[in-house]
Write an enzyme that holds these catalytic residues in place. Structure first.
Site, PDB file in Angstrom:
ATOM      1  N   HIS A 131       0.848  -1.191   0.000  1.00 38.35           N
ATOM      2  CA  HIS A 131       0.000   0.000   0.000  1.00 38.35           C
ATOM      3  C   HIS A 131       0.879   1.235   0.000  1.00 38.35           C
ATOM      4  O   HIS A 131       2.110   1.152   0.140  1.00 38.35           O
ATOM      5  CB  HIS A 131      -0.938  -0.002   1.220  1.00 38.35           C
TER       6      HIS A 131
ATOM      7  N   CYS B  35       6.795   6.345   3.856  1.00 38.79           N
ATOM      8  CA  CYS B  35       5.619   5.513   3.580  1.00 38.79           C
ATOM      9  C   CYS B  35       4.733   6.144   2.491  1.00 38.79           C
ATOM     10  O   CYS B  35       3.781   5.497   2.027  1.00 38.79           O
ATOM     11  CB  CYS B  35       4.794   5.305   4.850  1.00 38.79           C
TER      12      CYS B  35
ATOM     13  N   HIS C 260       4.938   0.272  -0.638  1.00 37.03           N
ATOM     14  CA  HIS C 260       5.763  -0.657   0.141  1.00 37.03           C
ATOM     15  C   HIS C 260       4.838  -1.758   0.676  1.00 37.03           C
ATOM     16  O   HIS C 260       3.610  -1.630   0.644  1.00 37.03           O
ATOM     17  CB  HIS C 260       6.471   0.069   1.302  1.00 37.03           C
TER      18      HIS C 260
ATOM     19  N   HIS D 294       3.911  -5.189   3.552  1.00 38.67           N
ATOM     20  CA  HIS D 294       3.987  -5.725   4.921  1.00 38.67           C
ATOM     21  C   HIS D 294       3.492  -7.165   4.930  1.00 38.67           C
ATOM     22  O   HIS D 294       2.713  -7.593   4.067  1.00 38.67           O
ATOM     23  CB  HIS D 294       3.110  -4.915   5.886  1.00 38.67           C
TER      24      HIS D 294
ATOM     25  N   ASP E 144      -5.081 -10.716   0.869  1.00 39.64           N
ATOM     26  CA  ASP E 144      -3.796 -11.405   0.715  1.00 39.64           C
ATOM     27  C   ASP E 144      -3.248 -11.199  -0.702  1.00 39.64           C
ATOM     28  O   ASP E 144      -3.962 -11.421  -1.701  1.00 39.64           O
ATOM     29  CB  ASP E 144      -3.972 -12.898   1.003  1.00 39.64           C
ATOM     30  N   HIS E 145      -1.950 -10.766  -0.752  1.00 38.53           N
ATOM     31  CA  HIS E 145      -1.227 -10.518  -1.997  1.00 38.53           C
ATOM     32  C   HIS E 145      -1.984  -9.515  -2.885  1.00 38.53           C
ATOM     33  O   HIS E 145      -2.133  -9.709  -4.106  1.00 38.53           O
ATOM     34  CB  HIS E 145      -0.979 -11.827  -2.766  1.00 38.53           C
TER      35      HIS E 145
ATOM     36  N   GLU F 101       1.077  -4.845  12.099  1.00 39.48           N
ATOM     37  CA  GLU F 101       1.713  -4.400  10.852  1.00 39.48           C
ATOM     38  C   GLU F 101       3.175  -4.827  10.842  1.00 39.48           C
ATOM     39  O   GLU F 101       3.701  -5.303   9.829  1.00 39.48           O
ATOM     40  CB  GLU F 101       1.601  -2.882  10.710  1.00 39.48           C
TER      41      GLU F 101
END
Length: 302
Positions: A175, A194, A200, A202, A240-241, A285
């Protein structure tokens, strides 16, 4: 003076009295000569060899013919087999173990005691055995009715009990922290690196906790298989992904912070779980950054 054939000693009568009255062991002669204790300073003198043949003025006329009386030191000594076992003997009656011994009552000690005992104070008495405490509830005898159970808020096994059940999953997503309500300069100043245009990613860890009554039949708050399916549908499939800002419509107008990710997961689970069972959503996170959301809302104007 008295001559003793058993020990070849010539002893004065006063010395013999002092040796036997206290019942102490008198020193024996160490050689063929005899020791004489005089009354002038207690000096020991060697008897001449002629004393064995010629008796003194206090000796018996039949000194050479008869063995003479028994040695008083042996007959009076407590280690001798012929020692009298009379309790009135001075060594027995005066020992501190005797309750009538004056030193025992005064707390003193004798030669046999290694340490003295302190004298008891006034009104002292020997402590007796500890009193036996009565039972709070007497044991029932065979054939009698059992004692009633203590009254109180004890819960029966069938009573309602509440418990919390948690399950965790992990998903990966990327995100960019950027608010459309702020300028590019303000976003960069607020979010720092960020706010990178390329974004980037997580590895998020989400822990969902439900709370409810333990079912008396199944023993569970809810079936873990059902909770796994709900979390798969509300968390793994949409997040997810994924690129949260481009692939998830919810974040098209909402900044994809961890706080808002927790709210998104809460709302998705609320539609699937039974009402009132969802208790907490916890989103990691990173190992250091954690958000907990419990569905609290603040009404506008309050």
């Amino acid at each position: 003076m008295k001559f003793d054939l058993h020990s070849n000693t010539l002893t004065s009568q006063d010395s013999l009295y002092h040796r036997t009255a206290g019942c102490g062991r008198a020193p024996r002669g160490r050689d063929r000569g005899a020791e004489i204790e005089g009354q002038s300073g207690g000096r020991a003198l060697r008897a001449s060899p002629g004393l064995e043949a010629s008796p003194g003025p206090a000796a018996s006329p039949a000194l050479g013919a008869s063995p003479g009386p028994a040695d008083p030191r042996r007959s009076e000594h407590p280690r001798d087999p012929e020692h009298p076992r009379d309790p009135q003997h001075p060594r027995r009656s005066e020992h501190p173990r005797d309750p009538e011994h004056p030193r025992r009552s005064a707390g003193g000690s004798c030669g046999r005691c290694r340490r003295s005992r302190p004298a008891p104070g006034p009104g002292w008495s020997r402590p007796g055995p500890a009193p036996v405490q009565p039972r709070s509830q007497p044991r029932s005898s065979p054939g009698s009715s059992p004692a009633p159970a203590p009254s109180g808020p004890a819960m029966s096994p069938r009573s309602a009990r509440l418990a919390r059940l948690s399950r965790s999953v992990t998903f990966s997503a990327c995100h960019r922290l950027h608010s459309k309500s702020l300028s590019d300069e303000e976003n960069l100043k607020l979010f720092g690196k960020c706010n990178n245009p390329n974004g980037h990613g997580h590895n998020y860890k989400v822990t969902v906790t439900v709370r409810g009554q333990i079912d008396p039949v199944s023993g569970m708050v809810m079936n873990l298989t059902d909770l796994k399916e709900y979390m798969q549908e509300a968390i793994m499939e949409p997040l997810d992904h994924k690129n949260l800002d481009k692939d998830v419509p919810y974040f098209a107008e909402v900044v994809s912070t961890t706080e808002n990710v927790a709210v998104f997961i809460w709302e998705g689970l609320q539609r699937l779980l039974p009402p009132g069972i969802l208790h907490k959503v916890k989103v990691h996170e990173t190992e250091q950054n954690v958000v907990v959301y419990k569905g609290e809302e603040i009404t506008a104007g309050k």
